[in-house]
Design a protein around this motif. Sequence first.
Motif, PDB file in Angstrom:
ATOM      1  N   ILE A  42      11.691 -32.535  14.709  1.00 21.51           N
ATOM      2  CA  ILE A  42      12.149 -31.143  14.584  1.00 21.51           C
ATOM      3  C   ILE A  42      11.645 -30.322  15.765  1.00 21.51           C
ATOM      4  O   ILE A  42      12.373 -29.476  16.292  1.00 21.51           O
ATOM      5  CB  ILE A  42      11.688 -30.542  13.234  1.00 21.51           C
ATOM      6  N   ALA A  43      10.427 -30.586  16.219  1.00 24.34           N
ATOM      7  CA  ALA A  43       9.889 -29.864  17.380  1.00 24.34           C
ATOM      8  C   ALA A  43      10.675 -30.201  18.646  1.00 24.34           C
ATOM      9  O   ALA A  43      10.928 -29.327  19.472  1.00 24.34           O
ATOM     10  CB  ALA A  43       8.411 -30.200  17.574  1.00 24.34           C
ATOM     11  N   PRO A  46      14.914 -28.595  18.069  1.00 25.60           N
ATOM     12  CA  PRO A  46      14.975 -27.406  17.211  1.00 25.60           C
ATOM     13  C   PRO A  46      16.414 -27.108  16.797  1.00 25.60           C
ATOM     14  O   PRO A  46      17.345 -27.253  17.587  1.00 25.60           O
ATOM     15  CB  PRO A  46      14.412 -26.282  18.083  1.00 25.60           C
ATOM     16  N   GLY A  47      16.557 -26.743  15.533  1.00 24.50           N
ATOM     17  CA  GLY A  47      17.886 -26.448  15.009  1.00 24.50           C
ATOM     18  C   GLY A  47      18.579 -27.661  14.421  1.00 24.50           C
ATOM     19  O   GLY A  47      19.710 -27.561  13.949  1.00 24.50           O
ATOM     20  N   ILE A  77       7.278 -25.947   9.116  1.00 25.76           N
ATOM     21  CA  ILE A  77       8.674 -25.791   9.521  1.00 25.76           C
ATOM     22  C   ILE A  77       9.332 -24.697   8.693  1.00 25.76           C
ATOM     23  O   ILE A  77       8.816 -24.299   7.649  1.00 25.76           O
ATOM     24  CB  ILE A  77       9.489 -27.101   9.371  1.00 25.76           C
ATOM     25  N   ARG A  79      13.491 -23.285   7.441  1.00 24.44           N
ATOM     26  CA  ARG A  79      14.918 -23.599   7.335  1.00 24.44           C
ATOM     27  C   ARG A  79      15.712 -22.304   7.442  1.00 24.44           C
ATOM     28  O   ARG A  79      15.303 -21.284   6.908  1.00 24.44           O
ATOM     29  CB  ARG A  79      15.250 -24.219   5.983  1.00 24.44           C
ATOM     30  N   SER A  90      19.507 -25.356   9.521  1.00 22.65           N
ATOM     31  CA  SER A  90      18.836 -25.658  10.788  1.00 22.65           C
ATOM     32  C   SER A  90      17.341 -25.649  10.552  1.00 22.65           C
ATOM     33  O   SER A  90      16.817 -24.750   9.893  1.00 22.65           O
ATOM     34  CB  SER A  90      19.186 -24.601  11.843  1.00 22.65           C
ATOM     35  N   SER A  92      13.407 -25.678  12.107  1.00 21.40           N
ATOM     36  CA  SER A  92      12.604 -25.288  13.268  1.00 21.40           C
ATOM     37  C   SER A  92      11.129 -25.350  12.894  1.00 21.40           C
ATOM     38  O   SER A  92      10.780 -25.223  11.720  1.00 21.40           O
ATOM     39  CB  SER A  92      12.940 -23.855  13.703  1.00 21.40           C
ATOM     40  N   THR A  94       7.289 -23.842  12.902  1.00 23.84           N
ATOM     41  CA  THR A  94       6.573 -22.565  12.909  1.00 23.84           C
ATOM     42  C   THR A  94       5.522 -22.632  14.022  1.00 23.84           C
ATOM     43  O   THR A  94       5.311 -23.705  14.617  1.00 23.84           O
ATOM     44  CB  THR A  94       5.863 -22.352  11.560  1.00 23.84           C
ATOM     45  N   LYS A  98       4.176 -25.986  15.615  1.00 23.63           N
ATOM     46  CA  LYS A  98       4.220 -26.241  17.053  1.00 23.63           C
ATOM     47  C   LYS A  98       2.870 -26.755  17.546  1.00 23.63           C
ATOM     48  O   LYS A  98       2.806 -27.693  18.342  1.00 23.63           O
ATOM     49  CB  LYS A  98       4.614 -24.968  17.805  1.00 23.63           C
TER      50      LYS A  98
END
Length: 150
Positions: A42-43, A46-47, A77, A79, A90, A92, A94, A98
């Motif tokens: 996911i990192a 992203p999306g 993460i 949504r 999607s 991403s 947080t 990160k």
Amino acid sequence: MDDELLDLFGAVSNAFHVRLQGLAVLDELRLAPFQARTLSLIARYPGCSQQALSTSTGRDKAQVARTIKELETRGLITRQAHPRDWRAQSLSVTPEGKQASKLLLRHRAQAGVEVLQDVSLKEREVLRRVLSKMRARLAASGSLLATQDS
């Protein structure tokens, strides 16, 4: 010959995944190996969607959904509604996610250095070109996580 090459490729890939699953940083972050892998994906993408993660990892939708929920509950993460597909979300990372993914990436990179220490720069470049071709073929068939339109 091709079977032997594919077996070797699979063996190296599997052994590297086992090596990553044994990283001490997983205990430090209190993450299971699949949670760490999902967070890292996911990192890097992203999306991306849950479906894309399921396809890319070869895991069933339910397992990916549970992992996403666990990562979201931990605040790693988020949504959001997918901008082009109302049925999808999607994903991403947080700020906390990160930080965790950067730490995972550093440890993954160190493991990669160790694995590649006997491979020359020239051999690495050849390997990079070959693997890029293979990845492009798999991406075209929908077998890899895409960086766009996930």
